[in-house]
Design an enzyme around this catalytic site. Sequence first.
Site, PDB file in Angstrom:
ATOM      1  N   GLU A  49       0.831  -1.202   0.000  1.00  0.00           N
ATOM      2  CA  GLU A  49       0.000   0.000   0.000  1.00  0.00           C
ATOM      3  C   GLU A  49       0.870   1.259   0.000  1.00  0.00           C
ATOM      4  OE1 GLU A  49      -3.714   1.773   2.723  1.00  0.00           O
ATOM      5  OE2 GLU A  49      -2.509   0.073   3.428  1.00  0.00           O
ATOM      6  N   LYS A 119      -9.087   3.437  -2.615  1.00  0.00           N
ATOM      7  CA  LYS A 119      -9.499   2.791  -1.362  1.00  0.00           C
ATOM      8  C   LYS A 119     -10.780   3.431  -0.833  1.00  0.00           C
ATOM      9  CE  LYS A 119      -7.436   1.547   3.158  1.00  0.00           C
ATOM     10  NZ  LYS A 119      -6.196   1.691   3.961  1.00  0.00           N
ATOM     11  N   CYS A 154      -5.957  -2.988   1.775  1.00  0.00           N
ATOM     12  CA  CYS A 154      -5.822  -3.062   3.234  1.00  0.00           C
ATOM     13  C   CYS A 154      -7.142  -3.145   3.995  1.00  0.00           C
ATOM     14  CB  CYS A 154      -4.979  -1.889   3.731  1.00  0.00           C
ATOM     15  SG  CYS A 154      -4.330  -2.116   5.414  1.00  0.00           S
TER      16      CYS A 154
END
Length: 626
Positions: A49, A119, A154
């Site tokens: 990430e 994200k 994540c």
Amino acid sequence: MSTQAQMPAQIAVAQQSATLADVGANTWQALEEIARAGERGDDLLIFPETYLNGYLFDSADEVSRSALTLGSPSLAAVAEASAAHGVHTVMGFLERDGDDVYNSAAIFGPDGLLGKYRKQHLPFLGADRFVVPGRDRAPRVVATPFGNVGMMICFDLRFPESARELALQGADIIAMPTAWPMHATFLADHVTRVRALENLVYLAVADRADEEAGTQYLGRSQIIGPDGSVVLDALDATGTFSATVDLASARRKRLVFTPGEYAGACSTPANPISTASWCARTTTNADLTPRPWRSTTVCGPEFITEETRNKIAAHAAQFRQVTQSPFGPDDEIGMLNLLSPAAARDVLHRADGGAAIDLSVDMFMGMPSWVKAGDPAFQQWMTHTPRGTVLDDLTGAGEQNRLVGYSGDAVSMYTHTGTHIDTLNHFGYNGEIWNGFNERQHLSSRHWTKCGADKIPPIIGRGVLFDVAALHGVDMLPDNYGIGGADLQAALDRQGVKFRPGDIALVNTGRMSQWPDPAKYIDNSPGLNLDGAQFLARAGASVIGADNSALEQMPAQDDENWQVVHTYLLGEAGVPIMGVVDCQQLAADKLSRVCVRRRLPEDPRCDRGADASPRDAADRLTSRLS
């Protein structure tokens, strides 16, 4: 999404260090890794990430200064390197779009940018405190020559909808850049496996294992299979790790169910979901005598994909015929091939090193051993004594023998003495052993040239105890009791444990309570019957051991085959056997899951061709698993 998944595909996860806010240095490192991936032949390479920027920023200004536009020189260099080296690259970065900054991942291939994802779920941590949640509803699954790749990042892992959306869009593999801190072990141990299994997709996670801004990253980059199995786990090592997988197996959303394989008819759903039906029915017979089943039925399907099933020889076995190995014509270790390095790293990571238990027994004259077929008992004798050396001077040292007190001894024994492992050349059918090796071509005047103890690799795996004695509420099962599949499934249910392909089965009959009385320990022993052996072999056991001398029920309940379990496991199923395994402490401590470790002898040539290896007795230990 209609691309045809090729097989196999080589997937790599880059567990590489990065420098906070140093985009140039991180980009240079990424370009080097992409070049190496091309040399290895990786199809897909996944970075952590926000890899190009770092993650643990302290302010919105820092995040804004470090963020990159999609057309920035760094991302252009990643795209160019991916095309030049023929690698599909998933790169994590902070993306600037106008006044907003996003935590993004993009996938690049030979034709440039293929797709991008922002994200959606943001924890109050690091750069995510200062970025905008992604709101783009465009498909985030892209077609590649080797399969369909989806992306999430994540914290998205915690929300089942994220992975399900990708699966519904046709993803064969989900690439997930992450920045797990040390306290996220439950995500690496459990949630990744759940997401892969519930969607029947591969999940590839790339994390960092270095330190940034005083915080240590967890590592644990991994690849999880559609059946929830760990294909690869990098633990806390720094590097790039790859594995070859069959992405086409993620297309098989409807699995095959085999009803009644172990316990007669069992109600099965209209759209079955398992290739290995573990159907057991409970019995409460106080005297343990086999009787007609009662009405209580427990059906516990274990998820085994077709890919895994094809590696388990028991599913292709023919009655009283040796089986050709699913691992090729040169294979000599059978189901030990199911013990992967990734699984070994995982089980060692979770083992309690301070709670080691020795499963072996001591060797001594008069100990119980198999002598009924004329095999030698354990013998030990002195070859040299201090006084004898003075008298016979076999050393040729003369008067020096009075000063140097020389003692030496020797032992002789049947190789199946004490705690030992039976190799695949121990039993077979009609002059043939596992994988079609035969006595005409592969048996010398001293030993077999195939499938000997010298071929057995170090064994490290997840051990599962089947405490059948405790299941029936006795210290020891009755003489000649045959342990069937229903007993084994009921033991699992009682202990609340699942048995997975590649696991090591340890069966506790309580017989070790009779050690070291040879007659009470050896004769008329309880043990596995053929049904029980088939249950474990079809479930994917890599090794099967027990606390009795021969593993199986003795004498066998077969008028034509006095070693029905041995011939089945070794010749048909390719599963090595461990005998005289001391399970008493495991049972007393109620340890249902353990790490089993068996080291190789210092000089394996001493076991060349042998049909058993007794010397791993002192080398086999177990540790409690967390």
